[in-house]
Design a protein around this motif. Structure first.
Motif, PDB file in Angstrom:
ATOM      1  N   LEU A 125       2.534   1.597  -7.704  1.00  0.00           N
ATOM      2  CA  LEU A 125       3.060   1.558  -5.960  1.00  0.00           C
ATOM      3  C   LEU A 125       4.636   1.244  -6.336  1.00  0.00           C
ATOM      4  N   SER A 181       0.941  -1.274   0.024  1.00  0.00           N
ATOM      5  CA  SER A 181      -0.022   0.094   0.012  1.00  0.00           C
ATOM      6  C   SER A 181       0.585   0.993  -0.032  1.00  0.00           C
ATOM      7  N   GLU A 182       0.601   2.248  -0.443  1.00  0.00           N
ATOM      8  CA  GLU A 182       0.879   3.591  -0.595  1.00  0.00           C
ATOM      9  C   GLU A 182       1.299   4.114   1.183  1.00  0.00           C
ATOM     10  N   CYS A 204      -1.273  -6.157  -2.981  1.00  0.00           N
ATOM     11  CA  CYS A 204      -1.983  -5.151  -3.557  1.00  0.00           C
ATOM     12  C   CYS A 204      -2.541  -5.830  -4.926  1.00  0.00           C
TER      13      CYS A 204
END
Length: 244
Positions: free
Chosen positions: A161, A112-113, A153
């Motif tokens: 990403l 995830s970011e 993800c």
């Protein structure tokens, strides 16, 4: 079990695992040194890690930060001169990033970011504090079955990403990681991951690592381009201790 007996047990398991990897590589027309063996030492004591280091292994993985933190420190006391690299392979909460940045050489479960941002801050702080001496290698974990409980993800999120990671000065994008879906055909999953990796390398040539394959499916992973197999049970046996 005495240390001598445990060493012999681990040596035999290591020989068998390496033979499996070698056979899988030959069947796939690959060289055995193209595939790295990562020992997944979760739930096993630091003394086992020390014995594996004595047997020549240098790459070790944990999946829970709390267990890993103490184990890494204990291993360093048991084998202060041993060459070892530690991988975080389990799902990682952002509030654990600060601690992980102090002991991990590689985080394979970036999905995830927000986790990227947390790891960048944590790594920068660890470098400033002298708790580490080099950037943090990271792999993008890809979910191949849309199961939220196992992390990763979506395949269509990998490119964005990866682009974000490459903009972080203290993180180094190294490739992708995935776990084969439960109950599914691992060959299908690993073929999907191989294609994702190929597309990623088109934009990021440095992202050459493919971490895939475990005790039960490493042959299929090697056949589909895995560069690192994560082996726990086949190497260390059944669970020996309760994770804290």
């Amino acid at each position: 079990m005495s240390e001598e007996l445990r060493r012999a047990e681990l040596a035999e398991s290591l020989r068998e695992v390496r033979e499996r990897v070698d056979r899988a590589c030959r069947a796939a027309g690959r060289e055995p040194d193209e595939v790295e063996l990562l020992a997944v030492t979760k739930t096993f004591p630091a003394s086992d890690v020390a014995l594996l280091a004595d047997l020549g292994l240098t790459e070790f993985a944990e999946n829970r930060e709390q267990e890993a933190r103490g184990k890494v420190a204990e291993f360093a006391e048991l084998r202060p001169s041993a060459a070892a690299r530690w991988h975080m392979v389990g799902q990682l909460q952002r509030n654990k990033a600060r601690s992980v940045a102090r002991w991990a050489d590689v985080v394979e479960s970036v999905d995830s970011e927000r986790l990227v941002e947390a790891l960048q801050r944590a790594t920068a702080n660890a470098l400033d504090a002298g708790d580490r001496s080099h950037p943090l290698d990271v792999l993008v974990q890809v979910s191949l079955d849309a199961s939220e409980g196992r992390g990763g993800c979506r395949p269509d999120e990998v490119a964005a990403l990866a682009d974000m990671i490459t903009l972080k000065s203290d993180l180094r994008l190294r490739g992708v990681m995935a776990v084969a879906p439960l109950g599914g055909d691992p060959a299908v999953a690993f073929d999907t991951l191989s294609k994702i990796s190929e597309r990623l390398r088109g934009d990021h040539p440095e992202a050459v690592e493919v971490s895939a394959g475990m005790s039960g499916d490493l042959e299929s992973a090697v056949a589909h381009g895995s560069t690192r197999v994560r082996v726990g049970t086949a190497l260390l046996g059944g669970r020996r201790l309760t994770s804290p």
